[in-house]
Design a protein around this motif. Structure first.
Motif, PDB file in Angstrom:
ATOM      1  N   TYR A 114       0.822  -1.205   0.000  1.00  0.00           N
ATOM      2  CA  TYR A 114       0.000   0.000   0.000  1.00  0.00           C
ATOM      3  C   TYR A 114       0.863   1.265   0.000  1.00  0.00           C
ATOM      4  CZ  TYR A 114      -4.259  -2.648   0.327  1.00  0.00           C
ATOM      5  OH  TYR A 114      -5.309  -3.487   0.032  1.00  0.00           O
ATOM      6  N   HIS A 115       1.988   1.230   0.695  1.00  0.00           N
ATOM      7  CA  HIS A 115       2.923   2.356   0.609  1.00  0.00           C
ATOM      8  C   HIS A 115       3.462   2.500  -0.811  1.00  0.00           C
ATOM      9  CE1 HIS A 115       2.921   1.923   5.012  1.00  0.00           C
ATOM     10  NE2 HIS A 115       3.443   3.132   5.077  1.00  0.00           N
ATOM     11  N   LEU A 116       3.722   1.381  -1.472  1.00  0.00           N
ATOM     12  CA  LEU A 116       4.183   1.435  -2.861  1.00  0.00           C
ATOM     13  C   LEU A 116       3.144   2.120  -3.738  1.00  0.00           C
ATOM     14  CD1 LEU A 116       6.116   0.521  -5.182  1.00  0.00           C
ATOM     15  CD2 LEU A 116       4.704  -1.549  -5.338  1.00  0.00           C
ATOM     16  N   PHE A 117       1.890   1.710  -3.613  1.00  0.00           N
ATOM     17  CA  PHE A 117       0.834   2.304  -4.431  1.00  0.00           C
ATOM     18  C   PHE A 117       0.688   3.793  -4.142  1.00  0.00           C
ATOM     19  CE2 PHE A 117      -0.112  -1.775  -5.893  1.00  0.00           C
ATOM     20  CZ  PHE A 117      -1.200  -1.789  -6.746  1.00  0.00           C
ATOM     21  N   CYS A 118       0.752   4.176  -2.872  1.00  0.00           N
ATOM     22  CA  CYS A 118       0.605   5.594  -2.518  1.00  0.00           C
ATOM     23  C   CYS A 118       1.754   6.427  -3.078  1.00  0.00           C
ATOM     24  CB  CYS A 118       0.525   5.752  -1.006  1.00  0.00           C
ATOM     25  SG  CYS A 118      -1.038   5.202  -0.280  1.00  0.00           S
ATOM     26  N   THR A 119       2.969   5.908  -2.986  1.00  0.00           N
ATOM     27  CA  THR A 119       4.126   6.631  -3.522  1.00  0.00           C
ATOM     28  C   THR A 119       3.992   6.798  -5.027  1.00  0.00           C
ATOM     29  OG1 THR A 119       5.541   5.753  -1.771  1.00  0.00           O
ATOM     30  CG2 THR A 119       6.631   6.641  -3.711  1.00  0.00           C
ATOM     31  N   CYS A 120       3.596   5.722  -5.704  1.00  0.00           N
ATOM     32  CA  CYS A 120       3.419   5.797  -7.157  1.00  0.00           C
ATOM     33  C   CYS A 120       2.293   6.754  -7.520  1.00  0.00           C
ATOM     34  CB  CYS A 120       3.144   4.409  -7.722  1.00  0.00           C
ATOM     35  SG  CYS A 120       4.550   3.273  -7.670  1.00  0.00           S
ATOM     36  N   LEU A 121       1.218   6.755  -6.730  1.00  0.00           N
ATOM     37  CA  LEU A 121       0.114   7.667  -7.013  1.00  0.00           C
ATOM     38  C   LEU A 121       0.550   9.118  -6.860  1.00  0.00           C
ATOM     39  CD1 LEU A 121      -2.837   8.232  -7.636  1.00  0.00           C
ATOM     40  CD2 LEU A 121      -3.365   7.884  -5.204  1.00  0.00           C
ATOM     41  N   LYS A 122       1.361   9.409  -5.844  1.00  0.00           N
ATOM     42  CA  LYS A 122       1.835  10.789  -5.674  1.00  0.00           C
ATOM     43  C   LYS A 122       2.707  11.206  -6.853  1.00  0.00           C
ATOM     44  CE  LYS A 122       2.444  14.630  -3.292  1.00  0.00           C
ATOM     45  NZ  LYS A 122       3.352  15.395  -4.161  1.00  0.00           N
ATOM     46  N   GLU A 123       3.593  10.338  -7.294  1.00  0.00           N
ATOM     47  CA  GLU A 123       4.432  10.641  -8.456  1.00  0.00           C
ATOM     48  C   GLU A 123       3.567  10.810  -9.707  1.00  0.00           C
ATOM     49  OE1 GLU A 123       7.348   7.554  -8.777  1.00  0.00           O
ATOM     50  OE2 GLU A 123       8.166   7.919  -6.779  1.00  0.00           O
ATOM     51  N   PHE A 124       2.555   9.977  -9.821  1.00  0.00           N
ATOM     52  CA  PHE A 124       1.629  10.040 -10.948  1.00  0.00           C
ATOM     53  C   PHE A 124       0.900  11.386 -10.980  1.00  0.00           C
ATOM     54  CE2 PHE A 124      -2.865   9.402 -12.139  1.00  0.00           C
ATOM     55  CZ  PHE A 124      -2.751   8.932 -13.440  1.00  0.00           C
ATOM     56  N   LEU A 125       0.356  11.808  -9.848  1.00  0.00           N
ATOM     57  CA  LEU A 125      -0.355  13.083  -9.783  1.00  0.00           C
ATOM     58  C   LEU A 125       0.595  14.250 -10.033  1.00  0.00           C
ATOM     59  CD1 LEU A 125      -2.685  12.429  -6.700  1.00  0.00           C
ATOM     60  CD2 LEU A 125      -3.349  12.484  -9.115  1.00  0.00           C
ATOM     61  N   ASP A 126       1.787  14.176  -9.476  1.00  0.00           N
ATOM     62  CA  ASP A 126       2.770  15.235  -9.709  1.00  0.00           C
ATOM     63  C   ASP A 126       3.086  15.340 -11.195  1.00  0.00           C
ATOM     64  OD1 ASP A 126       2.893  15.794  -7.020  1.00  0.00           O
ATOM     65  OD2 ASP A 126       4.793  14.748  -6.678  1.00  0.00           O
ATOM     66  N   GLY A 127       3.207  14.193 -11.865  1.00  0.00           N
ATOM     67  CA  GLY A 127       3.497  14.205 -13.301  1.00  0.00           C
ATOM     68  C   GLY A 127       2.398  14.838 -14.120  1.00  0.00           C
ATOM     69  N   LEU A 128       1.173  14.732 -13.648  1.00  0.00           N
ATOM     70  CA  LEU A 128       0.038  15.349 -14.331  1.00  0.00           C
ATOM     71  C   LEU A 128      -0.225  16.772 -13.834  1.00  0.00           C
ATOM     72  CD1 LEU A 128      -2.478  12.356 -14.402  1.00  0.00           C
ATOM     73  CD2 LEU A 128      -1.145  13.256 -16.311  1.00  0.00           C
ATOM     74  N   HIS A 129       0.627  17.269 -12.942  1.00  0.00           N
ATOM     75  CA  HIS A 129       0.510  18.611 -12.371  1.00  0.00           C
ATOM     76  C   HIS A 129      -0.817  18.790 -11.627  1.00  0.00           C
ATOM     77  CE1 HIS A 129       4.091  19.564 -14.664  1.00  0.00           C
ATOM     78  NE2 HIS A 129       3.494  19.157 -15.761  1.00  0.00           N
ATOM     79  N   ILE A 130      -1.226  17.752 -10.913  1.00  0.00           N
ATOM     80  CA  ILE A 130      -2.420  17.793 -10.082  1.00  0.00           C
ATOM     81  C   ILE A 130      -1.963  17.968  -8.636  1.00  0.00           C
ATOM     82  CG2 ILE A 130      -4.420  16.495  -9.256  1.00  0.00           C
ATOM     83  CD1 ILE A 130      -4.432  15.053 -11.981  1.00  0.00           C
ATOM     84  N   SER A 131      -2.247  19.120  -8.064  1.00  0.00           N
ATOM     85  CA  SER A 131      -1.737  19.436  -6.729  1.00  0.00           C
ATOM     86  C   SER A 131      -2.621  18.909  -5.613  1.00  0.00           C
ATOM     87  CB  SER A 131      -1.563  20.947  -6.578  1.00  0.00           C
ATOM     88  OG  SER A 131      -2.802  21.614  -6.768  1.00  0.00           O
ATOM     89  N   SER A 132      -3.908  18.661  -5.913  1.00  0.00           N
ATOM     90  CA  SER A 132      -4.806  18.121  -4.890  1.00  0.00           C
ATOM     91  C   SER A 132      -5.883  17.293  -5.573  1.00  0.00           C
ATOM     92  CB  SER A 132      -5.442  19.236  -4.057  1.00  0.00           C
ATOM     93  OG  SER A 132      -6.274  20.049  -4.868  1.00  0.00           O
ATOM     94  N   ALA A 133      -6.398  16.307  -4.840  1.00  0.00           N
ATOM     95  CA  ALA A 133      -7.407  15.425  -5.418  1.00  0.00           C
ATOM     96  C   ALA A 133      -8.254  14.815  -4.321  1.00  0.00           C
ATOM     97  CB  ALA A 133      -6.739  14.311  -6.243  1.00  0.00           C
ATOM     98  N   HIS A 134      -9.498  14.502  -4.660  1.00  0.00           N
ATOM     99  CA  HIS A 134     -10.364  13.707  -3.814  1.00  0.00           C
ATOM    100  C   HIS A 134     -10.041  12.235  -4.094  1.00  0.00           C
ATOM    101  CE1 HIS A 134     -12.871  17.317  -3.126  1.00  0.00           C
ATOM    102  NE2 HIS A 134     -12.691  17.548  -4.428  1.00  0.00           N
ATOM    103  N   LEU A 135     -10.046  11.412  -3.057  1.00  0.00           N
ATOM    104  CA  LEU A 135      -9.719   9.997  -3.202  1.00  0.00           C
ATOM    105  C   LEU A 135     -10.891   9.160  -2.708  1.00  0.00           C
ATOM    106  CD1 LEU A 135      -6.113  10.140  -1.713  1.00  0.00           C
ATOM    107  CD2 LEU A 135      -6.735  10.237  -4.128  1.00  0.00           C
ATOM    108  N   ALA A 136     -11.388   8.282  -3.569  1.00  0.00           N
ATOM    109  CA  ALA A 136     -12.485   7.389  -3.211  1.00  0.00           C
ATOM    110  C   ALA A 136     -12.032   5.960  -3.431  1.00  0.00           C
ATOM    111  CB  ALA A 136     -13.730   7.689  -4.048  1.00  0.00           C
ATOM    112  N   GLY A 137     -12.145   5.126  -2.389  1.00  0.00           N
ATOM    113  CA  GLY A 137     -11.641   3.768  -2.490  1.00  0.00           C
ATOM    114  C   GLY A 137     -12.652   2.729  -2.071  1.00  0.00           C
ATOM    115  N   CYS A 138     -12.632   1.606  -2.787  1.00  0.00           N
ATOM    116  CA  CYS A 138     -13.490   0.468  -2.480  1.00  0.00           C
ATOM    117  C   CYS A 138     -12.654  -0.638  -1.849  1.00  0.00           C
ATOM    118  CB  CYS A 138     -14.167  -0.039  -3.755  1.00  0.00           C
ATOM    119  SG  CYS A 138     -15.193  -1.505  -3.519  1.00  0.00           S
ATOM    120  N   SER A 139     -13.082  -1.171  -0.715  1.00  0.00           N
ATOM    121  CA  SER A 139     -12.371  -2.229   0.000  1.00  0.00           C
ATOM    122  C   SER A 139     -10.943  -1.751   0.274  1.00  0.00           C
ATOM    123  CB  SER A 139     -12.409  -3.535  -0.786  1.00  0.00           C
ATOM    124  OG  SER A 139     -11.974  -4.626  -0.016  1.00  0.00           O
ATOM    125  N   GLY A 140      -9.923  -2.495  -0.168  1.00  0.00           N
ATOM    126  CA  GLY A 140      -8.547  -2.085   0.089  1.00  0.00           C
ATOM    127  C   GLY A 140      -8.205  -0.725  -0.495  1.00  0.00           C
TER     128      GLY A 140
END
Length: 293
Positions: free
Chosen positions: A71-97
């Motif tokens: 889960y830390h891996l996914f979160c780190t990758c998601l932050k890099e992903f958002l930074d690459g798209l120049h998205i400074s903030s986002a709402h996060l909605a998750g199902c189960s895990g």
């Protein structure tokens, strides 16, 4: 649809609509599913909705890093992903895990998470979830201690026949996708990584992303908590989250679901555990973000 470069991989994603960004997160098991498309179709009328194949899933590349958990891996990758798209903030909605992933992301990157929603917080101490974790991580860790990575991949492709034996197949999938990257890893290091990841996910506090009361109290962004009333996603853990997240909205669960209803549900994610009702509730939860002046 495009891919976005992160540090050591390309991540596949799809984007729908315009407005503030919502990222829909399924669990670490599998990539984009029908529930993600359903969610995007509903929310894209007022928001930009991003759905993705997380690292090691679908059309995204292999990513294995020395992190405390998958889960830390996914979160780190998601932050890099958002930074690459120049998205400074986002709402996060998750199902189960995916809900635990959203919660952990809000803890790790408080300036990026604008709100979180957790549908079906998961109790990984149940016998079923424990068996899945043991198959996905524990037995692979044990095997890797005395075998080569080629042998680990072969074991993953043909694990012992058990109810959830297929949960071991992900290493074989990664090996087929990027053999060279897998072979660069020391089997002993890989065994240690799998043990860490399995222990983290199997913790009794997984449903709260293994965060302390103090950690949860610091996550003061709007949070929607919606349980599912089954023994793998019990109402008690959802209530605990609602009691410790200072800005939480709690939606009581509907009628309980049996194990047969859960694990033999249709392939589409949206009838699985009342997903349609969650999306209804989520639309109301995020309405102030596009209705406010």
């Amino acid at each position: 649809m495009p891919k976005q470069k992160i540090t050591d991989a390309q991540i596949y994603y799809e984007s729908y609509g315009q407005g503030e960004t919502i990222v829909y997160l399924q669990s670490t098991l599998g990539g984009i599913n029908p529930g993600a498309w359903y969610f995007a179709g509903r929310l894209s009328a007022h928001f930009r909705v991003i759905i993705w194949d997380g690292p090691n899933n679908g059309q995204s590349d292999v990513v294995l890093r020395d992190t405390p958990s998958e889960y830390h891996l996914f979160c780190t990758c998601l932050k890099e992903f958002l930074d690459g798209l120049h998205i400074s903030s986002a709402h996060l909605a998750g199902c189960s895990g995916g809900g635990e992933m959203a919660l952990l992301f809000a803890h790790l990157y408080p300036d990026t998470a604008k709100s979180i929603a957790l549908y079906r917080p998961t109790d990984t101490t149940s016998s079923v979830e424990a068996e899945i974790i043991q198959t996905r991580f524990g037995r692979i860790a044990e095997f890797a201690q005395s075998h080569t990575m080629e042998e680990v991949a072969a074991y993953s492709a043909n694990p012992p026949r058990t109810r959830f034996g297929h949960c071991a197949a992900w290493i074989a999938d990664l090996y087929r996708k990027d053999k060279d990257k897998i072979l660069k890893i020391s089997p002993q290091d890989f065994a240690g990584l799998m043990k860490f990841w399995g222990d983290w996910m199997g913790s009794p506090a997984f449903y709260r992303a293994n965060l302390s009361d103090e950690d949860l109290h610091k996550i003061d962004i709007p949070a929607l908590i919606a349980p599912c009333a089954d023994k793998y996603h019990p109402e008690s853990i959802a209530l605990d989250l609602a009691n410790h997240l200072p800005n939480a909205i709690y939606i009581p669960s509907g009628s309980p679901r049996t194990e047969k209803e859960i694990y033999h549900a249709p392939d589409e994610e949206h009838p699985f555990g009342g997903f349609v009702q969650f999306v209804n509730d989520y639309e109301k939860f995020v309405a102030p973000f596009y209705l406010s002046p």
